[in-house]
Scaffold this active site. Structure first.
Site, PDB file in Angstrom:
ATOM      1  N   ALA A   1      35.142  46.198  47.755  1.00 28.99           N
ATOM      2  CA  ALA A   1      34.531  45.876  46.461  1.00 28.99           C
ATOM      3  C   ALA A   1      35.438  46.438  45.374  1.00 28.99           C
ATOM      4  O   ALA A   1      35.782  47.625  45.397  1.00 28.99           O
ATOM      5  CB  ALA A   1      33.134  46.474  46.369  1.00 28.99           C
TER       6      ALA A   1
ATOM      7  N   VAL B   1      36.570  50.872  48.467  1.00 33.25           N
ATOM      8  CA  VAL B   1      36.836  50.640  47.052  1.00 33.25           C
ATOM      9  C   VAL B   1      38.211  49.994  46.877  1.00 33.25           C
ATOM     10  O   VAL B   1      39.224  50.519  47.332  1.00 33.25           O
ATOM     11  CB  VAL B   1      36.768  51.950  46.254  1.00 33.25           C
ATOM     12  N   LYS B   2      38.205  48.861  46.219  1.00 31.96           N
ATOM     13  CA  LYS B   2      39.432  48.085  46.019  1.00 31.96           C
ATOM     14  C   LYS B   2      40.024  48.442  44.657  1.00 31.96           C
ATOM     15  O   LYS B   2      39.349  48.333  43.618  1.00 31.96           O
ATOM     16  CB  LYS B   2      39.097  46.596  46.097  1.00 31.96           C
ATOM     17  N   LEU B   3      41.293  48.851  44.668  1.00 30.90           N
ATOM     18  CA  LEU B   3      41.966  49.344  43.467  1.00 30.90           C
ATOM     19  C   LEU B   3      43.276  48.588  43.242  1.00 30.90           C
ATOM     20  O   LEU B   3      43.948  48.211  44.207  1.00 30.90           O
ATOM     21  CB  LEU B   3      42.291  50.834  43.616  1.00 30.90           C
TER      22      LEU B   3
END
EC number: 2.2.1.2
Length: 214
Positions: free
Chosen positions: A56, A82-84
């Site tokens: 996400a 967590v997508k960064l």
């Protein structure tokens, strides 16, 4: 190889995961927006459906609000990754999350040196975009091979997650190059199961069975 579906469509994902072959899901704000459902609600629903890693993505671009968003996403469900973005602020956020044991997927990787920095920042996954490199005349698959060698050289635990996969040959070549994971559209996933010789062979077996009166 871990196999992820790149989608936020619950019904599409339900069909893909039904056979037990899908390990997780990757999403982005654009994919979620297409569903018309609230972002957080959609992420939680996907996590409960899949039971594996669900990437996400944050939308902030500066480190402080990015870290705040990232912690909020991570708190939604244990399966959230967590997508960064692979930027200075993204890697700073990645380092902080990694220190807290939060899994991350550093995305928009287009060079091996970028991938090296993501690994040093403690990324769980790094997502090299094969198709987009191919689009500008560069060999996207070379990036998978370079990342694999760099990570193996230094014992980095970051997983290479092949992304921007356009067709089944992309997936095959990524697997041969040693990618740890790949994320593909549902349409490409469906094509993995198909081959004309499988279809014709099955038709022949059934015809022979019928002729034998069995």
């Amino acid at each position: 190889m871990e196999l992820f579906i790149d989608s936020a469509d619950i019904e599409e994902l339900r069909r893909c995961v039904a056979g037990g072959l899908v390990d997780g899901v990757t999403t982005n704000p654009s994919l979620v927006a297409k569903t018309g459902r609230p972002f957080h609600e959609t992420v939680v629903a996907i996590c409960e459906l899949v039971g594996g890693p669900v990437s996400a993505e944050v939308t902030a671009t500066d480190a402080a609000p990015m870290l705040e968003q990232a912690r909020e996403l991570a708190a939604l469900h244990e399966h959230v990754v967590v997508k960064l973005p692979l930027t200075r602020d993204g890697l700073q956020t990645c380092r902080a999350l990694a220190d807290d044991g939060i899994k991350t997927n550093v995305t928009l990787c287009f060079s091996a040196v970028q991938g090296l920095l993501a690994a040093k920042a403690g990324a769980t996954y790094v997502s090299p975009f094969i198709g987009r490199l191919d689009d500008i005349g560069q060999a996207g698959m070379d990036l998978i091979r370079d990342l694999r060698q760099v990570y193996d050289n230094y014992g980095f635990e970051t997983k290479v997650l092949a992304a921007s996969i356009r067709h089944t040959e992309h997936l095959l070549q990524a697997a041969l190059a040693g990618a740890d994971a790949a994320t593909i559209p549902a349409g490409v996933f469906d094509k993995l199961l198909n081959h004309p010789l499988t279809d014709s062979g099955l038709e022949r077996f059934l015809a022979d069975w019928k002729k034998a009166g069995l």
